[in-house]
Design an enzyme around this catalytic site. Structure first.
Site, PDB file in Angstrom:
ATOM      1  N   HIS A 112       1.975   4.353  -3.218  1.00  0.00           N
ATOM      2  CA  HIS A 112       1.928   5.820  -3.239  1.00  0.00           C
ATOM      3  C   HIS A 112       3.113   6.403  -4.022  1.00  0.00           C
ATOM      4  O   HIS A 112       3.020   7.502  -4.561  1.00  0.00           O
ATOM      5  CB  HIS A 112       1.946   6.380  -1.817  1.00  0.00           C
ATOM      6  CG  HIS A 112       0.616   6.305  -1.109  1.00  0.00           C
ATOM      7  ND1 HIS A 112      -0.476   7.027  -1.513  1.00  0.00           N
ATOM      8  CD2 HIS A 112       0.220   5.594  -0.028  1.00  0.00           C
ATOM      9  CE1 HIS A 112      -1.501   6.770  -0.697  1.00  0.00           C
ATOM     10  NE2 HIS A 112      -1.105   5.896   0.216  1.00  0.00           N
ATOM     11  N   HIS A 161       0.830  -1.207   0.000  1.00  0.00           N
ATOM     12  CA  HIS A 161       0.000   0.000   0.000  1.00  0.00           C
ATOM     13  C   HIS A 161       0.868   1.261   0.000  1.00  0.00           C
ATOM     14  O   HIS A 161       0.653   2.180  -0.810  1.00  0.00           O
ATOM     15  CB  HIS A 161      -0.934  -0.017   1.217  1.00  0.00           C
ATOM     16  CG  HIS A 161      -1.788   1.203   1.351  1.00  0.00           C
ATOM     17  ND1 HIS A 161      -3.151   1.184   1.224  1.00  0.00           N
ATOM     18  CD2 HIS A 161      -1.453   2.506   1.608  1.00  0.00           C
ATOM     19  CE1 HIS A 161      -3.627   2.415   1.378  1.00  0.00           C
ATOM     20  NE2 HIS A 161      -2.613   3.236   1.612  1.00  0.00           N
ATOM     21  N   GLU A 162       1.850   1.296   0.902  1.00  0.00           N
ATOM     22  CA  GLU A 162       2.677   2.511   1.024  1.00  0.00           C
ATOM     23  C   GLU A 162       3.532   2.731  -0.223  1.00  0.00           C
ATOM     24  O   GLU A 162       3.648   3.856  -0.710  1.00  0.00           O
ATOM     25  CB  GLU A 162       3.557   2.443   2.271  1.00  0.00           C
ATOM     26  CG  GLU A 162       2.792   2.438   3.585  1.00  0.00           C
ATOM     27  CD  GLU A 162       1.724   3.502   3.685  1.00  0.00           C
ATOM     28  OE1 GLU A 162       1.888   4.592   3.099  1.00  0.00           O
ATOM     29  OE2 GLU A 162       0.691   3.235   4.326  1.00  0.00           O
TER      30      GLU A 162
END
Ligand code: NI
Length: 179
Positions: free
Chosen positions: A147, A143-144
């Site tokens: 980004h 998820h991170e």
């Protein structure tokens, strides 16, 4: 201590492919990491990426290293600062779970992620990080790092019938944590 504003979905700065860090152990990088950690803690996040505070660099922070009483079943993820990450899936296995995001406040969606990954990169001093992980730890990292490639979790979703407002999906959940 500087808590920075977190950009929300729709801001074009969240859609950039972030630049690699070339200058390790610099005042600028340490200040960025400090701001990311302060902002993550203030927002009660599971992780935060530099693009979310408008910084176009490949830096993410995640994990707390402490048990979270709201998520007793979730494994501990060590507090990590990861620079210039590379993620390699170990195999094709994926699983689905709910995710939230500080840039998509008040919402949750069901997101498929690789179950087992290896991730490599560097800490802010330029020392290498190389871990093979699974489960929630693997999900947070994916998820991170997304980004950094300009991807928000809704862009990874396949079933939009499992996307909605946290207060509606989980009415009993008073205190929530976003990634
Ligand atoms: Ni996020």
């Amino acid at each position: 201590m500087t808590v920075r504003e977190i950009l929300k979905m729709g801001d074009p700065r969240l859609l950039r492919f972030a630049k690699e860090v070339t200058d390790f152990d610099s005042d600028t990088l340490h200040l960025l990491v400090s701001d990311l950690l302060d902002t993550m803690r203030a927002a009660n996040g599971a992780g935060l990426a530099a693009p979310q505070i408008g910084v176009d660099l490949q830096v993410v922070v995640f994990g707390s290293g402490e048990a979270n009483p709201r998520y007793p079943d979730r494994e501990l993820v060590p507090r990590t600062v990861l620079v210039n990450p590379v993620i390699t899936p170990i195999n094709d296995a994926t699983d689905n779970d709910w995710e939230g995001c500080l840039s998509v406040p008040g919402m949750r969606g069901m997101v498929p992620r690789f179950t087992h990954i290896r991730y490599t990169g560097f800490d802010p001093y330029g020392d290498p990080i190389d871990r093979t992980v699974d489960g929630f730890h693997a999900r947070v990292v994916q998820h991170e790092c997304d980004h950094l490639w300009g991807k928000l979790y809704p862009m990874r979703m396949t079933d939009f019938s499992q996307f909605g407002f946290t207060e509606v999906l989980f009415p009993g959940l008073v205190d929530t944590q976003d990634d």
